[in-house]
Enzyme design. Structure first.
Site, PDB file in Angstrom:
ATOM      1  N   CYS A 107      -2.363   9.689   2.470  1.00 22.67           N
ATOM      2  CA  CYS A 107      -1.847   9.072   1.241  1.00 22.67           C
ATOM      3  C   CYS A 107      -2.751   9.352   0.049  1.00 22.67           C
ATOM      4  CB  CYS A 107      -1.697   7.577   1.422  1.00 22.67           C
ATOM      5  SG  CYS A 107      -3.218   6.767   1.932  1.00 22.67           S
ATOM      6  N   GLU A 151       0.888  -1.169   0.000  1.00 23.77           N
ATOM      7  CA  GLU A 151       0.000   0.000   0.000  1.00 23.77           C
ATOM      8  C   GLU A 151       0.922   1.214   0.000  1.00 23.77           C
ATOM      9  OE1 GLU A 151      -3.392   0.004   0.033  1.00 23.77           O
ATOM     10  OE2 GLU A 151      -3.631  -2.169   0.128  1.00 23.77           O
TER      11      GLU A 151
HETATM   12  P1  NAD Z   1       7.937   5.006   5.091  1.00 30.75           P
HETATM   13  O1  NAD Z   1       7.974   4.158   3.872  1.00 30.75           O
HETATM   14  O2  NAD Z   1       9.077   5.901   5.373  1.00 30.75           O
HETATM   15  O3  NAD Z   1       7.776   4.074   6.397  1.00 30.75           O
HETATM   16  C1  NAD Z   1       6.734   3.142   6.556  1.00 30.75           C
HETATM   17  C2  NAD Z   1       7.174   2.055   7.512  1.00 30.75           C
HETATM   18  O4  NAD Z   1       8.250   1.340   6.935  1.00 30.75           O
HETATM   19  C3  NAD Z   1       7.660   2.517   8.875  1.00 30.75           C
HETATM   20  O5  NAD Z   1       7.152   1.659   9.865  1.00 30.75           O
HETATM   21  C4  NAD Z   1       9.179   2.389   8.764  1.00 30.75           C
HETATM   22  O6  NAD Z   1       9.820   2.142   9.989  1.00 30.75           O
HETATM   23  C5  NAD Z   1       9.302   1.193   7.861  1.00 30.75           C
HETATM   24  N1  NAD Z   1      10.576   1.124   7.115  1.00 30.75           N
HETATM   25  C6  NAD Z   1      11.446   2.101   6.862  1.00 30.75           C
HETATM   26  N2  NAD Z   1      12.477   1.621   6.117  1.00 30.75           N
HETATM   27  C7  NAD Z   1      12.224   0.324   5.900  1.00 30.75           C
HETATM   28  C8  NAD Z   1      12.876  -0.697   5.171  1.00 30.75           C
HETATM   29  N3  NAD Z   1      14.028  -0.486   4.527  1.00 30.75           N
HETATM   30  N4  NAD Z   1      12.307  -1.915   5.125  1.00 30.75           N
HETATM   31  C9  NAD Z   1      11.138  -2.151   5.739  1.00 30.75           C
HETATM   32  N5  NAD Z   1      10.457  -1.220   6.447  1.00 30.75           N
HETATM   33  C10 NAD Z   1      11.007   0.006   6.520  1.00 30.75           C
HETATM   34  O7  NAD Z   1       6.568   5.795   5.004  1.00 30.75           O
HETATM   35  P2  NAD Z   1       6.011   6.908   5.980  1.00 30.75           P
HETATM   36  O8  NAD Z   1       6.815   8.149   5.861  1.00 30.75           O
HETATM   37  O9  NAD Z   1       5.822   6.343   7.346  1.00 30.75           O
HETATM   38  O10 NAD Z   1       4.545   7.138   5.356  1.00 30.75           O
HETATM   39  C11 NAD Z   1       4.324   8.020   4.302  1.00 30.75           C
HETATM   40  C12 NAD Z   1       4.164   7.304   2.987  1.00 30.75           C
HETATM   41  O11 NAD Z   1       3.228   6.246   3.110  1.00 30.75           O
HETATM   42  C13 NAD Z   1       3.601   8.201   1.893  1.00 30.75           C
HETATM   43  O12 NAD Z   1       4.268   7.936   0.685  1.00 30.75           O
HETATM   44  C14 NAD Z   1       2.148   7.788   1.802  1.00 30.75           C
HETATM   45  O13 NAD Z   1       1.542   8.053   0.559  1.00 30.75           O
HETATM   46  C15 NAD Z   1       2.229   6.338   2.093  1.00 30.75           C
HETATM   47  N6  NAD Z   1       0.962   5.848   2.623  1.00 30.75           N
HETATM   48  C16 NAD Z   1       0.223   4.974   1.876  1.00 30.75           C
HETATM   49  C17 NAD Z   1      -0.990   4.538   2.347  1.00 30.75           C
HETATM   50  C18 NAD Z   1      -1.845   3.572   1.573  1.00 30.75           C
HETATM   51  O14 NAD Z   1      -2.787   3.041   2.136  1.00 30.75           O
HETATM   52  N7  NAD Z   1      -1.548   3.294   0.316  1.00 30.75           N
HETATM   53  C19 NAD Z   1      -1.459   4.976   3.574  1.00 30.75           C
HETATM   54  C20 NAD Z   1      -0.678   5.875   4.298  1.00 30.75           C
HETATM   55  C21 NAD Z   1       0.539   6.286   3.826  1.00 30.75           C
END
Ligand code: NAD
Length: 472
Positions: free
Chosen positions: A250, A216
């Site tokens: 998002c 997602e």
């Molecule tokens: P992010 O990708 O930075 O982090 C998300 C999660 O991934 C966190 O728990 C983080 O600790 C973990 N993470 C970080 N590096 C990782 C790695 N190398 N491997 C595995 N996990 C890792 O995202 P964010 O800043 O927390 O959220 C914002 C983003 O999420 C935006 O791009 C937004 O559009 C998207 N988003 C999508 C949805 C959806 O339903 N499609 C919903 C909310 C947010």
């Protein structure tokens, strides 16, 4: 709480996997009970959760936490409880004339242990709504919430720890390094919600174990205003969707495409609407802060980049407070007709900044969208006419809301997910149940059947049957 290591993560997963094999799939009654207890606990902890999220953000509207973080979880659990019997029922399918008179079934079975990685922007909803789907489908789950909302993550860990044994639901706390180690675990399925950039790393990590994934992700969700749309209404509704959670959504409208010549009218209507929603910003409990200094600096950088690039900037700060960076309250800001090279047109905005672009023809607006990565959401304002039909047929997007924003997320009967760079797979409602189940195909052969005639030594009967089977 003990610091996690790759070894501790592996042993927590092994504990759940052993318990899954030992106990087998939970019954309908157990699943219903799990969902009910989860919904009750979320409701009972609502005040605590609201405070935790607000402390993590600096300031997060209580109403928005209740509406957009807590309500969707309770609604998802209610929906799943109501439909679970039907979802769990084996589905009869016709095995085909050649296999007559056998019978066939699709038997939905839990996958086993599901991993859930969640982001910070809706830290309750995006951790617990996947958990609802995982539990409804009879799985065990490990959740890794975002490190940017640590108080919420701890509150969730405490709440879930009091509700489920560790071998059923576990919460893993930690940063990106722990997230990376978490995604390398051999889960039976992994649902990751986060940025497209990290999504790529997650897909690479899960490939090692061939762990199936639901991604997602994010992206730039366009909002198209048709030539004959009600501009006042469109601007007002875009303002509500864009400024919810200060744009840190998002599926927030990322940029607006509107007919040439209407930009100034749109700016006026949007400014009026935003002013009515948020007459002040600084001490306004309804206006949410940007989650961290780094994200604030990134957003301030997008505005500065647009200013230096010569775009016209409109800042909506009705009480003229000029909120200082220390407040992390960023005033709603429009960027008018930004060039494609600007950062606000190159990356997902994810804040209260809205680029506004004009188009010469509706087809040109569709071409603009199609020339860019497929978005997570797409919004259209205008009559339900040929333009809408064209937009629906010719563009690819995760989901669409017409004459509104965000709302398709709430409909449990609509699968939620992206397409291409905005995601892979979907969940919510039945789609979530199916995402976390294996529909096991089972063929029940009868004593007498045509296979008896299809065995060596092959002869005339086989030839005759083959003629029938290859009839075209
Ligand atoms: P992010 O990708 O930075 O982090 C998300 C999660 O991934 C966190 O728990 C983080 O600790 C973990 N993470 C970080 N590096 C990782 C790695 N190398 N491997 C595995 N996990 C890792 O995202 P964010 O800043 O927390 O959220 C914002 C983003 O999420 C935006 O791009 C937004 O559009 C998207 N988003 C999508 C949805 C959806 O339903 N499609 C919903 C909310 C947010």
């Amino acid at each position: 709480m003990a610091v996690e290591t790759a070894e501790s993560l592996a042993s927590r997963l092994a504990l759940q996997q052993r318990a899954f094999l030992r106990d087998g799939p939970p019954s309908f009654t157990q699943r219903r009970d799990n969902l009910k207890r989860l919904a009750h606990a979320v409701k009972a902890c609502a005040d605590q959760l609201v405070q935790a999220v607000s402390a993590d953000f600096g300031q997060r509207s209580r109403h928005e936490t209740l509406m957009a973080d807590i309500f969707p979880v309770i609604a998802a659990a209610r929906h799943a409880r109501f439909h679970l019997w039907r979802w769990m029922r084996p589905q009869r399918v016709w095995p085909g004339l050649e296999l007559a008179p056998s019978r066939a079934r699709l038997l939905p079975q839990p996958l086993g242990v599901v991993g859930i990685v969640s982001p910070w922007n809706y830290p309750i909803n995006l951790a617990l709504a996947p958990l609802v789907a995982a539990l409804a489908a009879g799985n065990r789950a490990m959740i890794k919430p975002s490190e940017l909302t640590p108080r919420t993550a701890e509150t969730l860990a405490e709440m879930l720890g009091g509700l489920f044994p560790e071998e059923e639901v576990a919460v893993v706390l930690g940063g990106a390094d722990i997230g990376a180690a978490f995604c390398e675990l051999p889960f039976d399925h992994l649902l990751f919600t986060g940025s497209t950039e990290v999504g790529r790393k997650v897909l690479a990590a899960t490939a090692q174990n061939l762990t199936p994934v639901t991604l997602e992700l994010g992206g730039k969700s366009p909002c198209v205003i048709a030539p004959d749309a009600d501009l006042t209404q469109a601007a007002a509704r875009i303002a509500i969707g864009k400024l919810l959670n200060a744009g840190q959504t998002c599926i927030a409208p990322d940029y607006v495409l509107l007919p040439a010549g209407k930009t100034q009218d749109f700016v006026r209507h949007f400014t009026e609407a935003a002013t009515a929603l948020y007459p002040s910003l600084l001490a306004n409990p309804d206006y949410t802060s940007i989650v961290s200094d780094a994200h604030y600096a990134r957003l301030a950088g997008l505005i500065e980049d647009a200013r230096q690039g010569g775009a016209e900037i409109v800042v909506i700060d009705p009480a003229r407070e000029q909120p200082p960076p220390t407040s992390r309250k960023l005033a709603p800001t429009l960027i008018l007709n930004p060039g494609d090279h600007l950062r606000s047109m190159q990356e997902e905005v994810f804040g209260p900044i809205l680029p506004v672009l004009d188009y010469q023809s509706f087809d040109a607006a569709l071409d603009f969208i199609n020339a860019r990565p497929r978005p997570l959401a797409l919004y259209y304002f205008g009559p339900e006419d040929l333009n809408l039909r064209k937009l629906l047929a010719r563009t690819r997007a995760g989901g669409v809301t017409v004459n509104e924003t965000i709302s398709h997320f709430i409909a449990e009967n609509l699968p939620f997910g992206g397409v291409g760079p905005s995601g892979m797979g979907a969940y919510h409602g039945e789609a979530g149940f199916r995402a976390f189940s294996h529909a096991k195909p089972v063929l029940l052969q009868s004593r007498l059947n045509s296979r008896i005639l299809l065995r060596p030594p092959y002869g005339k009967v086989t030839e005759m049957l083959l003629r029938f089977m290859l009839r075209g």
